[in-house]
Design a protein around this motif. Sequence first.
Motif, short mmCIF file in Angstrom:
data_model
loop_
_atom_site.label_atom_id
_atom_site.label_comp_id
_atom_site.label_asym_id
_atom_site.label_seq_id
_atom_site.Cartn_x
_atom_site.Cartn_y
_atom_site.Cartn_z
N GLY A 106 -28.28 5.46 29.13
CA GLY A 106 -27.08 5.37 28.31
C GLY A 106 -27.15 4.26 27.28
N GLU A 107 -27.72 3.13 27.67
CA GLU A 107 -27.82 2.01 26.75
C GLU A 107 -28.82 2.30 25.63
N LEU A 108 -29.95 2.90 25.98
CA LEU A 108 -30.94 3.26 24.96
C LEU A 108 -30.43 4.37 24.06
N ALA A 109 -29.66 5.30 24.60
CA ALA A 109 -29.08 6.36 23.79
C ALA A 109 -28.07 5.78 22.79
N ALA A 110 -27.30 4.77 23.23
CA ALA A 110 -26.34 4.13 22.32
C ALA A 110 -27.06 3.40 21.19
N TRP A 111 -28.21 2.77 21.53
CA TRP A 111 -29.02 2.12 20.48
C TRP A 111 -29.52 3.16 19.48
N ALA A 112 -30.02 4.29 19.99
CA ALA A 112 -30.53 5.34 19.09
C ALA A 112 -29.41 5.85 18.20
N ALA A 113 -28.22 6.00 18.75
CA ALA A 113 -27.07 6.46 17.96
C ALA A 113 -26.74 5.45 16.87
N ALA A 114 -26.85 4.17 17.20
CA ALA A 114 -26.61 3.13 16.19
C ALA A 114 -27.65 3.20 15.08
N CYS A 115 -28.90 3.46 15.45
CA CYS A 115 -29.95 3.59 14.44
C CYS A 115 -29.66 4.75 13.49
N ARG A 116 -29.01 5.78 14.00
CA ARG A 116 -28.67 6.94 13.16
C ARG A 116 -27.33 6.76 12.46
N GLY A 117 -26.70 5.60 12.65
CA GLY A 117 -25.42 5.34 12.01
C GLY A 117 -24.24 6.02 12.66
N GLU A 118 -24.39 6.42 13.93
CA GLU A 118 -23.34 7.17 14.62
C GLU A 118 -22.48 6.30 15.53
N SER A 119 -22.94 5.10 15.87
CA SER A 119 -22.23 4.27 16.84
C SER A 119 -22.60 2.81 16.62
N GLN A 120 -21.76 1.91 17.12
CA GLN A 120 -22.06 0.48 17.06
C GLN A 120 -21.81 -0.18 18.42
N ARG A 121 -22.17 0.50 19.48
CA ARG A 121 -21.85 0.01 20.82
C ARG A 121 -22.84 -1.03 21.34
N CYS A 122 -24.00 -1.15 20.73
CA CYS A 122 -25.02 -2.04 21.28
C CYS A 122 -24.89 -3.46 20.73
N ILE A 123 -25.51 -4.40 21.42
CA ILE A 123 -25.54 -5.79 20.97
C ILE A 123 -26.29 -5.87 19.64
N ASP A 124 -25.77 -6.69 18.71
CA ASP A 124 -26.46 -6.85 17.44
C ASP A 124 -27.17 -8.21 17.38
N LEU A 125 -27.88 -8.46 16.27
CA LEU A 125 -28.69 -9.68 16.15
C LEU A 125 -27.86 -10.96 16.27
N PRO A 126 -26.69 -11.08 15.61
CA PRO A 126 -25.89 -12.30 15.80
C PRO A 126 -25.51 -12.55 17.25
N ALA A 127 -25.22 -11.48 17.99
CA ALA A 127 -24.89 -11.64 19.40
C ALA A 127 -26.10 -12.10 20.20
N ILE A 128 -27.27 -11.56 19.87
CA ILE A 128 -28.50 -11.98 20.55
C ILE A 128 -28.73 -13.47 20.33
N VAL A 129 -28.56 -13.93 19.09
CA VAL A 129 -28.73 -15.35 18.77
C VAL A 129 -27.78 -16.20 19.60
N GLN A 130 -26.52 -15.79 19.72
CA GLN A 130 -25.55 -16.56 20.48
C GLN A 130 -25.90 -16.60 21.97
N LEU A 131 -26.39 -15.49 22.51
CA LEU A 131 -26.79 -15.46 23.91
C LEU A 131 -27.96 -16.41 24.17
N VAL A 132 -28.95 -16.39 23.27
CA VAL A 132 -30.11 -17.29 23.43
C VAL A 132 -29.67 -18.74 23.31
N LYS A 133 -28.77 -19.04 22.37
CA LYS A 133 -28.27 -20.41 22.24
C LYS A 133 -27.60 -20.87 23.53
N SER A 134 -26.80 -20.01 24.13
CA SER A 134 -26.09 -20.37 25.36
C SER A 134 -27.07 -20.62 26.50
#
Length: 332
Positions: free
Chosen positions: A292-320
């Motif tokens: 489900g998570e990989l399918a949501a990423w694929a949908a985001a790549c196709r411009g169909e969804s934005q359910r996955c974590i994005d780069l700014p969120a990844i940066v914040q997680l690594v900072k924490s």
Amino acid sequence: MRVGIAGLDSFFFSQMYTGALQSIPGIEVAGCTTLGVSEDEIVNNAGLTSAEFGAKFNIPVYSQLEELLEKEKIDAVCITTRPTAIPGIMKKLAESGIHVFASKPVAVHAEGLQVLESIAKSSSTVVSAGLTARFEPAFIQARERVRNGDIGAPTAIRVLHQHGMLKFWPAKSWYYEEAEGGIEHFLAWYCLDLLRWFSDQEIVQIYGFAGKTVDHESPHADVLKAVCRMSSGTLGSFDVLFNVSYPYPSNEIEIIGTHGAIRVQQDQADGQVFTKDGRQSFGRTNPDTLTGELAAWAAACRGESQRCIDLPAIVQLVKSSLSLREHLSSQR
């Protein structure tokens, strides 16, 4: 969408991601690359050679990333290798216009964080990472209830993540190498993300304690307890257990609001909401959250969804996680 697998030296991600991606309609896993990693390291982590990997999934194997990209006309890549190597690969792909899904925790040192922060991707390129606990059905329902105001404003959030013990990993896996991070990176990832996701706030202060309690052969702590303050004042805490060898909930969350509370424990059949009107339950199912998570990423790549974590969120997680690592180190 033609997807490539970058890295065969992962105990879990290389094979599980490949199998999951092959089950998703509209995705072709077009090939994989060893990233130049030795056959010994691949076998020590994945339990099979690169040739066996290619035969198992019926895909071509390339030595170098550039060769995979050129020969297979790749649209997107899943990075499944050791954390210290991920930021540089992610930057190269994202800035080349290729969509990326990286294995958590993405980066475990300040240098890796700097690389992530320097990525200048195009607006149409999707950069995400996981796995997360965001796709647990009860957690999705719980977050909707929080956002709908069922319990008022969140005042405190508590999270638990249990991940077995390191001794269950292959004996020569890079998970045993201190340079690749400890539980404050590759396991706290789940908790830090849930705190941000449920509160819609950033983590601004974080402190913790960690220790070895059972798995004394591990180079890492096997228990971590942390407390944090969110940007709007919500208090958060979490427990990471890497010392469990018996059935126990994998994830647990409790949100205390101004007018009620929500609790979800993964080994139960439902979540629960507590308010002045009493206790109500909401059901859950048990789908394949990895797919489900990989399918949501694929949908985001196709411009169909934005359910996955994005780069700014990844940066914040690594900072924490790096802030938590700094506090833990200062105590030692």
